[in-house]
Design an enzyme around this catalytic site. Structure first.
Site: not given
Length: 272
Positions: A127-128, A12-13
């Site tokens: 983002d993940e 996860d960013m």
């Protein structure tokens, strides 16, 4: 020969949209920044080369926050919160408009970097991702650190990774030590690290289910794990009730879906 034990990573960013903006505006590092403003709230370049940024206190309208830096979150400004409400909590926070083209660009960069090391990837959004590490020979922690280093080298951004025997626990793990976290969860960690958490930390338990569980006196994942199966199925239905009990006990047999189309664009209207 028996297959190797499952090693599923959830990457996860960290505060992704906000972190991308900080690459563009490094002078904002360490400051409370909220993403969600309108296009007319772009920073203004001044004659001396500095920039003038919009502030939450000056916002008027019905917009909501897409994401915020950790400094803004510490002041109470969170994703999906109305910007006007956030302005009352953090009036001096910087407000920036969203830039999905930039976020898509960095999304492609970080996923490509991961794929060079671990190609079995399930795309879960801009983002993940989930990554299956099971077949790779490298020890887990060095492998995960190598993935984190590759993401940073490709994007300049940090990410958090949780690794466990299944997707459910890996996703919980990626959130435990944010930002820039690396969390390995084994069987012995279920009671120690997972059960004390609130039930809403399980992906699939939303606010309504959390409230209904609270009425039953169930607030933590551990309390849910000890609940009576019949009671859960009575209140939530057979299928969802059985899933609640299994999830609280760390049981999740879902495989990675690696052949579907990326979901980055469909996530543009959601929040971090």
């Amino acid at each position: 020969m028996n297959p190797p034990p499952r090693r599923i990573a959830h990457l996860d960013m960290d505060a992704f949209y906000a972190s991308v903006e900080l690459l563009r505006y490094p002078e904002l590092r360490g400051q409370p920044v909220v993403i969600g403003g309108r296009s007319d709230q772009q920073p203004v370049l001044l004659a001396d080369g500095s920039r003038r940024f919009a502030r939450l206190r000056d916002y008027a309208g019905r917009g909501v926050i897409t994401t915020a830096t950790y400094e803004a979150r510490a002041l109470g400004a969170f994703s999906a919160m109305g910007i006007m409400k956030a302005a009352r909590l953090a009036p001096e926070a910087i407000l920036l408009p969203v830039d999905f083209a930039a976020y898509r660009h960095y999304s492609r960069l970080f996923k490509a970097a991961v794929a060079t090391i671990a190609p079995q990837i399930e795309d879960r959004g801009i983002d993940e991702i989930y990554v299956d590490l099971s077949e790779l020979p490298e020890p887990t922690r060095p492998l995960a650190q190598r993935i984190k280093d590759a993401v940073r080298a490709a994007t300049g951004l940090s990410c958090s990774i949780g690794i466990a025997a299944n997707k459910l626990l890996a996703k919980i793990g990626s959130d435990l030590d944010k930002p820039d976290g690396l969390t390995l969860l084994g069987a012995d960690d279920l009671a120690r690290r997972i059960w004390p958490l609130p039930v809403r930390k399980i992906n699939g338990i939303g606010p309504k289910a959390s409230d209904r569980l609270a009425v039953l006196g169930i607030h933590t994942i551990g309390e849910l794990a000890q609940a009576e199966s019949a009671s859960l199925q009575q209140h939530f239905g057979r299928s969802y009730g059985a899933w609640l009990l299994a999830a609280a006990n760390g049981i999740d047999d879902r495989i990675l879906v690696t052949s579907s189309e990326p979901k980055s664009i469909s996530r543009e209207t959601t929040f971090e």
